[in-house]
Design an enzyme around this catalytic site. Sequence first.
Site, PDB file in Angstrom:
ATOM      1  N   HIS A  83       0.853  -1.188   0.000  1.00  0.00           N
ATOM      2  CA  HIS A  83       0.000   0.000   0.000  1.00  0.00           C
ATOM      3  C   HIS A  83       0.886   1.234   0.000  1.00  0.00           C
ATOM      4  CE1 HIS A  83      -1.533   3.263   2.716  1.00  0.00           C
ATOM      5  NE2 HIS A  83      -2.477   3.282   1.809  1.00  0.00           N
ATOM      6  N   ARG A 140      -0.386  12.534  -0.144  1.00  0.00           N
ATOM      7  CA  ARG A 140      -1.503  13.464  -0.274  1.00  0.00           C
ATOM      8  C   ARG A 140      -1.138  14.856   0.242  1.00  0.00           C
ATOM      9  NH1 ARG A 140      -2.103   9.789   3.738  1.00  0.00           N
ATOM     10  NH2 ARG A 140      -2.295  10.613   5.859  1.00  0.00           N
ATOM     11  N   GLY A 160     -18.394  12.003   0.403  1.00  0.00           N
ATOM     12  CA  GLY A 160     -19.190  11.669  -0.762  1.00  0.00           C
ATOM     13  C   GLY A 160     -18.359  11.267  -1.955  1.00  0.00           C
TER      14      GLY A 160
END
Length: 311
Positions: free
Chosen positions: A117, A121, A269
Amino acid sequence: MWTDKYRYTSVMMDSAAVHDYLRSLHDRITQALLCLDEAACLREDEWQRAAGGGGRTHILEQGRVFEQAGIGFSHIHGAQLPNSAATGRNDLVGRDYDAVGVSLVVHPLNPYAPTSHMNVRFFLATKDGVDPVWWFGGGFDLTPYYGFDEDATHWHRTAKAACTGFGTDVYPRYKRWCDEYFYLPHRREPRGLGGLFFDDLKEWGFDRCFEFLRSVGDNYLPAYLPIVKRRMDIPYGDRERQFQLYRRGRYVEFNLLCDRGTLFGLQTGGRVESILMSLPPLVRWRYDWRPEPGSEESRLYERYLQPRDWI
């Protein structure tokens, strides 16, 4: 990339460079994995988020080397932070936000090749009339099913190399943070043998923090590909395959129960398919299963799921 209402401080102007680097990293990692597994099918999805932003998801599947690999780039923005990001952060209340990153999980077919992984960011929160709030985060970690000291040492030496030049305390601090973060409290066991994890990084100033992000991102392939090449052709049977599927269950448990990135994506979302691309294509659970004492499966727990200095 960033909307006109933001004040054009140097941080905001340099954010475009972060965006461009991450887009490039996304493509480079995808192409490197495809070069190693030419049999894999590549699916590319461009997606838009109704609340603002979008991304690009690359899925490799049904390969000879990689059963499934998800490599995602996303850039989202909005006017209200989700609880997973704003809890305990009064400085973020009432701010717009932008978040851009690359996240990937690779699940090889061969049980002797470990899952890996990586995530890097950048986060920016803005409000008219005040300075922006920003930070970098990310890291990479390794989840073997059958452990090899050679692989663990190589992985951690490369992780340490990514930290070289940023301070002698950086690798041990971020290694320890990784060991503590990728831990399943309900199982009382680590997810794997660790690597690097960092968050809220801003203490060195924008340019230096961005340099560290690039170092982590650029060292992922040198850390992982040599391990896969050593293990991808080792013969295996049903016993090894069944243990791999069982241990993948731990990966699912962590990502759905513990991972803040998964929670952030769902609460903002985000595109569910892209958020859950980290999950393996096949997995199994076995009630109260224990490895046979003295077996290679037992050795994973006794040696490789124990935080240690691999260098």
